[in-house]
Design an enzyme around this catalytic site. Structure first.
Site, PDB file in Angstrom:
ATOM      1  N   GLY A   1      -3.146 -42.118 -58.316  1.00 16.45           N
ATOM      2  CA  GLY A   1      -3.635 -40.867 -57.727  1.00 16.45           C
ATOM      3  C   GLY A   1      -3.240 -40.675 -56.277  1.00 16.45           C
ATOM      4  O   GLY A   1      -3.034 -39.549 -55.826  1.00 16.45           O
ATOM      5  N   PHE A   2      -3.117 -41.803 -55.551  1.00 10.12           N
ATOM      6  CA  PHE A   2      -2.836 -41.652 -54.113  1.00 10.12           C
ATOM      7  C   PHE A   2      -1.943 -42.792 -53.610  1.00 10.12           C
ATOM      8  O   PHE A   2      -2.021 -43.916 -54.118  1.00 10.12           O
ATOM      9  CB  PHE A   2      -4.141 -41.637 -53.304  1.00 10.12           C
ATOM     10  CG  PHE A   2      -5.031 -40.471 -53.652  1.00 10.12           C
ATOM     11  CD1 PHE A   2      -5.978 -40.582 -54.660  1.00 10.12           C
ATOM     12  CD2 PHE A   2      -4.873 -39.245 -53.012  1.00 10.12           C
ATOM     13  CE1 PHE A   2      -6.775 -39.509 -55.029  1.00 10.12           C
ATOM     14  CE2 PHE A   2      -5.674 -38.160 -53.365  1.00 10.12           C
ATOM     15  CZ  PHE A   2      -6.629 -38.286 -54.383  1.00 10.12           C
ATOM     16  N   GLY A   3      -1.113 -42.483 -52.625  1.00  7.29           N
ATOM     17  CA  GLY A   3      -0.327 -43.524 -51.982  1.00  7.29           C
ATOM     18  C   GLY A   3      -1.152 -44.191 -50.889  1.00  7.29           C
ATOM     19  O   GLY A   3      -2.259 -43.756 -50.588  1.00  7.29           O
TER      20      GLY A   3
ATOM     21  N   ASP B   1       3.575 -50.730 -59.315  1.00 13.87           N
ATOM     22  CA  ASP B   1       3.497 -49.521 -58.494  1.00 13.87           C
ATOM     23  C   ASP B   1       2.133 -49.469 -57.806  1.00 13.87           C
ATOM     24  O   ASP B   1       1.102 -49.424 -58.462  1.00 13.87           O
ATOM     25  CB  ASP B   1       3.679 -48.299 -59.408  1.00 13.87           C
ATOM     26  CG  ASP B   1       3.546 -46.989 -58.663  1.00 13.87           C
ATOM     27  OD1 ASP B   1       3.614 -45.934 -59.322  1.00 13.87           O
ATOM     28  OD2 ASP B   1       3.361 -47.003 -57.421  1.00 13.87           O
ATOM     29  N   GLY B   2       2.218 -49.523 -56.460  1.00 13.20           N
ATOM     30  CA  GLY B   2       0.975 -49.376 -55.694  1.00 13.20           C
ATOM     31  C   GLY B   2       0.778 -50.517 -54.715  1.00 13.20           C
ATOM     32  O   GLY B   2       0.617 -51.658 -55.132  1.00 13.20           O
TER      33      GLY B   2
ATOM     34  N   SER C   1       4.555 -45.693 -49.313  1.00 12.39           N
ATOM     35  CA  SER C   1       4.237 -45.683 -47.872  1.00 12.39           C
ATOM     36  C   SER C   1       5.008 -46.764 -47.114  1.00 12.39           C
ATOM     37  O   SER C   1       5.365 -46.559 -45.945  1.00 12.39           O
ATOM     38  CB  SER C   1       2.738 -45.848 -47.648  1.00 12.39           C
ATOM     39  OG  SER C   1       2.209 -46.826 -48.507  1.00 12.39           O
TER      40      SER C   1
ATOM     41  N   HIS D   1       7.020 -40.404 -62.961  1.00 12.47           N
ATOM     42  CA  HIS D   1       5.765 -41.073 -63.351  1.00 12.47           C
ATOM     43  C   HIS D   1       4.742 -39.995 -63.678  1.00 12.47           C
ATOM     44  O   HIS D   1       4.256 -39.305 -62.779  1.00 12.47           O
ATOM     45  CB  HIS D   1       5.314 -41.948 -62.182  1.00 12.47           C
ATOM     46  CG  HIS D   1       4.036 -42.696 -62.421  1.00 12.47           C
ATOM     47  ND1 HIS D   1       3.413 -43.372 -61.394  1.00 12.47           N
ATOM     48  CD2 HIS D   1       3.282 -42.883 -63.523  1.00 12.47           C
ATOM     49  CE1 HIS D   1       2.313 -43.955 -61.871  1.00 12.47           C
ATOM     50  NE2 HIS D   1       2.210 -43.663 -63.167  1.00 12.47           N
TER      51      HIS D   1
ATOM     52  N   ASP E   1       6.179 -38.827 -58.396  1.00 10.81           N
ATOM     53  CA  ASP E   1       4.836 -38.944 -58.974  1.00 10.81           C
ATOM     54  C   ASP E   1       4.317 -37.569 -59.374  1.00 10.81           C
ATOM     55  O   ASP E   1       4.162 -36.698 -58.513  1.00 10.81           O
ATOM     56  CB  ASP E   1       3.886 -39.575 -57.951  1.00 10.81           C
ATOM     57  CG  ASP E   1       4.154 -41.068 -57.790  1.00 10.81           C
ATOM     58  OD1 ASP E   1       4.393 -41.509 -56.668  1.00 10.81           O
ATOM     59  OD2 ASP E   1       4.154 -41.772 -58.815  1.00 10.81           O
TER      60      ASP E   1
HETATM   61  C1  DX5 Z   1      -0.270 -43.798 -57.162  1.00  3.57           C
HETATM   62  C2  DX5 Z   1       1.184 -43.623 -56.849  1.00  3.57           C
HETATM   63  C3  DX5 Z   1       1.535 -44.578 -55.749  1.00  3.57           C
HETATM   64  C4  DX5 Z   1       2.909 -44.400 -55.198  1.00  3.57           C
HETATM   65  C5  DX5 Z   1       3.240 -45.591 -54.346  1.00  3.57           C
HETATM   66  O1  DX5 Z   1      -0.652 -42.905 -58.100  1.00  3.57           O
HETATM   67  O2  DX5 Z   1       1.952 -43.890 -58.027  1.00  3.57           O
HETATM   68  O3  DX5 Z   1       1.390 -45.867 -56.254  1.00  3.57           O
HETATM   69  O4  DX5 Z   1       3.837 -44.264 -56.214  1.00  3.57           O
HETATM   70  O5  DX5 Z   1       2.369 -45.531 -53.242  1.00  3.57           O
HETATM   71  P1  DX5 Z   1       2.237 -46.730 -52.168  1.00  3.57           P
HETATM   72  O6  DX5 Z   1       3.509 -47.541 -52.212  1.00  3.57           O
HETATM   73  O7  DX5 Z   1       2.039 -46.036 -50.849  1.00  3.57           O
HETATM   74  O8  DX5 Z   1       1.051 -47.536 -52.605  1.00  3.57           O
END
Ligand code: DX5
Length: 233
Positions: free
Chosen positions: A149-151, A182-183, A205, A73, A42
């Site tokens: 932006g965040f996991g 994704d997410g 995660s 990404h 990412d």
């Molecule tokens: C968000 C990231 C996340 C990551 C996956 O910007 O792109 O989606 O790849 O994170 P998880 O699986 O922890 O939601």
């Protein structure tokens, strides 16, 4: 009678966002040994998303350590300015965000000119139909199932309609474009996304945040594997 659609292979793509950035090559090689065919890196610039992660130099270092497919990404403004650097560094797939492209088709074509797979991602509030005219040129269409932006965020089930719409569009046009989510992908949500038509499911995660990432990856992959032909799903 129209022939049945080919059976879709479904793959879990571990996201390195939840790996250790102090031991990134170690974690990527661990998940490769578990059978992962690709890993998602990412890239965040602090402008397109309120977070900052890595640039081409990290891809370059990883490329020296592993042959795994590097799904990159790009959560960045002006992706066109950076695709050559990421391609040179060793990215195998570059997924830009539709919202960050003044002309998405130009970005897709520039990526492919560099011999790299091209993806286009849409944020939760962007409708699926913006991707319709691009699908025939895309290798990957990415439906974000969280705000980028965040996991570790919660899966947004309302995004599944976008997955279904794009699945139908891709199948009707008999395109080879992968449909990625994704997410928030984990044991509870992976099956939902797969049933909706996703063929590539990014999990951060749920894999690297697990006590045993190898086991977590293998369990998730088993959850989305298609049954062998003739086996009841
Ligand atoms: C968000 C990231 C996340 C990551 C996956 O910007 O792109 O989606 O790849 O994170 P998880 O699986 O922890 O939601």
């Amino acid at each position: 009678m129209t022939p049945a659609m080919p059976r879709l292979k479904r793959r879990i793509v571990p996201s390195a966002l939840s790996a250790s950035f102090a031991y990134l090559a170690r974690d990527v090689k661990l998940i490769e040994s578990a059978g992962a065919q690709s890993v998602q890196i990412d890239v965040m610039d602090g402008h397109f998303v309120p977070n900052i992660t890595v640039g081409p130099v990290v891809i370059q270092s990883l490329r020296k350590e592993t042959a795994i497919f590097l799904d990159t990404h790009l959560m960045i403004e002006n992706p066109l300015d950076f695709i050559a650097a990421f391609a040179k560094a060793g990215s195998n797939l570059l997924t830009a965000h539709w919202e960050a492209c003044s002309d998405p088709l130009v970005v897709i074509r520039e990526i492919k000119k560099l011999g790299v797979k091209a993806g286009m991602a849409i944020r939760p509030k962007t409708p699926a139909d913006v991707l319709f005219p691009l699908l025939k040129e895309l290798d990957y269409a990415l439906v974000m199932t969280v705000e980028p932006g965040f996991g570790g965020q919660a899966f947004m089930p309302e995004m599944l309609d976008k997955v279904r719409i794009l699945r139908q569009r891709i199948d009707e046009a008999r395109l080879s474009c992968e449909l990625q989510v994704d997410g928030g992908i984990n044991r509870q949500t992976a099956g939902l996304a797969a049933q909706a038509g996703a063929t590539s499911l990014v999990a951060g995660s749920a894999v690297f945040g697990a006590p045993d990432p190898v086991l977590a990856f293998r369990d998730l992959q088993k959850l989305v594997d298609l049954p062998a032909v003739g086996q009841v799903q």
